[in-house]
Design a protein around this motif. Structure first.
Motif, short mmCIF file in Angstrom:
data_model
loop_
_atom_site.label_atom_id
_atom_site.label_comp_id
_atom_site.label_asym_id
_atom_site.label_seq_id
_atom_site.Cartn_x
_atom_site.Cartn_y
_atom_site.Cartn_z
N GLU A 6 0.82 -1.21 0.00
CA GLU A 6 0.00 0.00 0.00
C GLU A 6 0.86 1.26 0.00
OE1 GLU A 6 -2.87 0.11 3.20
OE2 GLU A 6 -3.00 -2.06 3.17
N ARG A 7 2.05 1.17 0.51
CA ARG A 7 2.88 2.36 0.70
C ARG A 7 3.31 2.97 -0.62
NH1 ARG A 7 5.66 -1.02 4.98
NH2 ARG A 7 4.42 -0.54 6.82
N LEU A 8 3.33 4.29 -0.63
CA LEU A 8 3.76 5.02 -1.82
C LEU A 8 5.28 5.15 -1.83
CD1 LEU A 8 1.08 7.85 -1.74
CD2 LEU A 8 1.14 5.87 -3.25
N GLU A 61 3.57 9.67 0.99
CA GLU A 61 3.28 8.63 1.99
C GLU A 61 3.06 9.27 3.37
OE1 GLU A 61 2.41 5.10 3.80
OE2 GLU A 61 2.46 5.56 1.67
N ALA A 81 -0.33 10.77 3.31
CA ALA A 81 -1.34 9.71 3.38
C ALA A 81 -1.50 9.21 4.80
CB ALA A 81 -0.97 8.56 2.45
N SER A 118 -4.82 9.42 7.03
CA SER A 118 -5.38 8.15 7.50
C SER A 118 -5.55 8.10 9.01
CB SER A 118 -4.50 6.98 7.05
OG SER A 118 -4.50 6.88 5.65
N ARG A 123 -7.57 3.34 2.75
CA ARG A 123 -6.16 3.75 2.67
C ARG A 123 -5.71 3.82 1.21
NH1 ARG A 123 -5.58 -0.01 7.07
NH2 ARG A 123 -4.72 -1.54 5.64
N ARG A 162 -4.47 7.18 -0.95
CA ARG A 162 -3.22 7.23 -1.71
C ARG A 162 -3.47 7.52 -3.20
NH1 ARG A 162 -2.42 4.90 2.86
NH2 ARG A 162 -0.35 4.82 3.82
#
Length: 142
Positions: A30-32, A38, A41, A45, A70, A74
């Motif tokens: 999921e992480r950018l 990130e 985000a 969140s 989430r 993003r």
């Protein structure tokens, strides 16, 4: 050198278990890659409520809906939305309840007033119970 005792081993185990660790809900996929996005985000969140867990942010929740939210956050950031636009997008779809700190307005006043109303009701109930118990002891002949 002394041997560790069972007592010290249990103490070490209790300490290890009681130390809070990082939230593991946000999965690596999921992480950018962009650390600035990130961070944004994660900040957003942390302020959005998981509608399944209700008292957890989507950043902390492992529920499928929290994961979906989430990802939406993003995607909106990558699309160029500002933080406020991302929050507005989510609120438009899920309502003010999705915010961990909903705004004070007509539709959310009950969310803000509920703790005060419940505390008042509990206080009134305690007062009535004490007063009633006092009357019973006065009426009881000795």
């Amino acid at each position: 050198m002394t041997r560790p005792t069972l007592k010290s081993a249990l103490l070490a185990l209790a300490l290890a278990v009681s130390v809070p660790g990082p939230a593991w809900a946000v999965l690596p996929d999921e992480r950018l890659e962009n650390p600035v996005l990130e961070t944004r985000a994660r900040d957003i969140s942390k302020n959005l409520r998981c509608l399944v867990c209700q008292n957890q942010s989507i950043d902390d929740s492992e529920a499928d809906l929290a994961r979906d939210l989430r990802i939406i956050v993003r995607e909106r950031l990558v699309a160029g939305d500002s933080d406020d636009e991302v929050i507005a997008f989510v609120v438009d779809r899920y309502g003010d309840y999705v915010l961990l700190t909903p705004p004070v307005k007509g539709s959310t006043i009950l969310l803000w007033a509920a703790p005060i109303l419940l505390a008042g009701a509990a206080g009134a109930g305690a007062w009535v119970a004490v007063r009633s118990a006092g009357r019973k002891t006065e009426e009881t002949p000795s």
